[in-house]
Design an enzyme around this catalytic site. Structure first.
Site, PDB file in Angstrom:
ATOM      1  N   GLY A   1      -2.999   1.576  -0.822  1.00 47.90           N
ATOM      2  CA  GLY A   1      -1.784   2.595  -0.555  1.00 47.90           C
ATOM      3  C   GLY A   1      -2.087   3.789   0.308  1.00 47.90           C
ATOM      4  O   GLY A   1      -1.556   4.871  -0.071  1.00 47.90           O
TER       5      GLY A   1
ATOM      6  N   LEU B   1       9.064 -12.558   0.996  1.00 40.14           N
ATOM      7  CA  LEU B   1      10.339 -12.447   0.094  1.00 40.14           C
ATOM      8  C   LEU B   1      11.243 -13.630   0.862  1.00 40.14           C
ATOM      9  O   LEU B   1      11.171 -13.884   1.867  1.00 40.14           O
ATOM     10  CB  LEU B   1      10.725 -11.212   0.209  1.00 40.14           C
TER      11      LEU B   1
ATOM     12  N   HIS C   1       2.910  -2.331  10.648  1.00 40.15           N
ATOM     13  CA  HIS C   1       1.940  -3.295  11.051  1.00 40.15           C
ATOM     14  C   HIS C   1       0.814  -2.784  11.883  1.00 40.15           C
ATOM     15  O   HIS C   1       1.179  -1.973  12.963  1.00 40.15           O
ATOM     16  CB  HIS C   1       2.603  -4.518  11.836  1.00 40.15           C
TER      17      HIS C   1
HETATM   18  C1  GAR Z   1      -2.443  -1.312   6.256  1.00 46.25           C
HETATM   19  O1  GAR Z   1      -3.121  -1.507   7.710  1.00 46.25           O
HETATM   20  C2  GAR Z   1      -1.111  -1.984   6.825  1.00 46.25           C
HETATM   21  O2  GAR Z   1      -0.728  -1.545   7.937  1.00 46.25           O
HETATM   22  C3  GAR Z   1      -1.436  -3.342   6.528  1.00 46.25           C
HETATM   23  O3  GAR Z   1      -2.161  -3.269   5.526  1.00 46.25           O
HETATM   24  C4  GAR Z   1      -2.920  -2.309   5.341  1.00 46.25           C
HETATM   25  C5  GAR Z   1      -2.400  -1.460   4.160  1.00 46.25           C
HETATM   26  O4  GAR Z   1      -3.094  -0.534   3.684  1.00 46.25           O
HETATM   27  N1  GAR Z   1      -0.180  -4.262   6.683  1.00 46.25           N
HETATM   28  C6  GAR Z   1      -0.177  -5.231   6.896  1.00 46.25           C
HETATM   29  O5  GAR Z   1      -0.938  -6.114   7.511  1.00 46.25           O
HETATM   30  C7  GAR Z   1       1.189  -6.088   6.922  1.00 46.25           C
HETATM   31  N2  GAR Z   1       1.520  -7.007   7.740  1.00 46.25           N
HETATM   32  P1  GAR Z   1      -2.659   0.597   2.672  1.00 46.25           P
HETATM   33  O6  GAR Z   1      -2.458  -0.183   1.301  1.00 46.25           O
HETATM   34  O7  GAR Z   1      -3.798   1.403   2.452  1.00 46.25           O
HETATM   35  O8  GAR Z   1      -1.425   1.216   3.111  1.00 46.25           O
END
Ligand code: GAR
Length: 208
Positions: free
Chosen positions: A12, A94, A110
């Site tokens: 998060g 989803l 992303h």
């Molecule tokens: C982040 O780097 C986000 O961009 C990526 O997961 C991580 C979550 O970190 N999302 C994806 O890869 C979606 N395709 P967080 O929980 O610390 O925000």
């Protein structure tokens, strides 16, 4: 004032960037009203609770398939009266009924410059592993609308980040988060809430 719901599955840090931006008054005309996690025990839930934001845990494993999960998620989003749904490290696939219910009202961050290193199978650290494997010298992050095509919706904001010769997936992930994700996600959320993102011919444009 638009009601913002944030979907999370993990640490998060992007949610934290949104909370910090909200506390600094950087999210105009919007308020985070709820955080929904697809994983029990996700640290993102602690961050939300500390900020006094309501949370809902909707574990994917409690549902038989994507459709049943998506129907339950739609009920929760309806309860929060969501105007904008933000995928912030949300790792659960989803059903199309969610996109249909909230057309161009869902955005995702992303960790790459789409159309590079995106689509099915590219998430979290895997994205940075692929970027290092390819040997790109620049990567970055993208905020885009969520459509039925995985990582294929109109691009709202992007920011480039340098890849350094001795990077590991972990060091690259950290730099992309710090220099790109945590900056462009709150900005895109504010732009949406201010009605400054327009769509034309399948592309998103930000008004000055
Ligand atoms: C982040 O780097 C986000 O961009 C990526 O997961 C991580 C979550 O970190 N999302 C994806 O890869 C979606 N395709 P967080 O929980 O610390 O925000």
């Amino acid at each position: 004032m638009k009601n913002i719901c944030v979907l999370v599955s993990g640490g998060g840090t992007n949610l934290q960037a949104l909370i910090d931006a909200q506390n600094c008054g950087e999210i105009k005309n919007g308020k985070i009203v709820g955080v929904i996690s697809s994983k029990e025990g996700a640290y993102a839930l602690e961050r939300a609770k500390k900020a006094g934001i309501k949370t809902t845990v909707l574990p994917r494993k409690h549902f038989s398939d994507n459709l049943a999960y998506s129907e339950a998620l739609l009920r929760v989003l309806d309860e929060y009266k969501a105007d904008l749904i933000v995928y912030a490290g949300f790792m659960t696939i989803l059903d199309g009924i969610v996109c249909d219910a909230y057309p161009y009202k869902m955005i995702n961050v992303h960790p790459a410059l789409i159309p590079s290193f995106c689509g099915k199978g590219f998430y979290g650290l895997k994205v940075h592993e692929a970027a290092l494997e390819k040997g790109v010298k620049l990567t970055g992050a993208t905020v885009h609308f969520v459509t039925s095509e995985c990582d294929g919706g109109p691009i709202i904001l992007q920011k480039a980040v340098e890849v350094l010769p001795d990077d590991t997936p972990e060091t690259l992930q950290k730099r992309v988060m710090e220099q790109a994700e945590w900056k462009i996600l709150p900005k895109a959320v504010s732009l949406f809430c201010e009605d400054k993102i327009k769509l034309k011919d399948g592309k998103a444009y930000v008004e000055a």
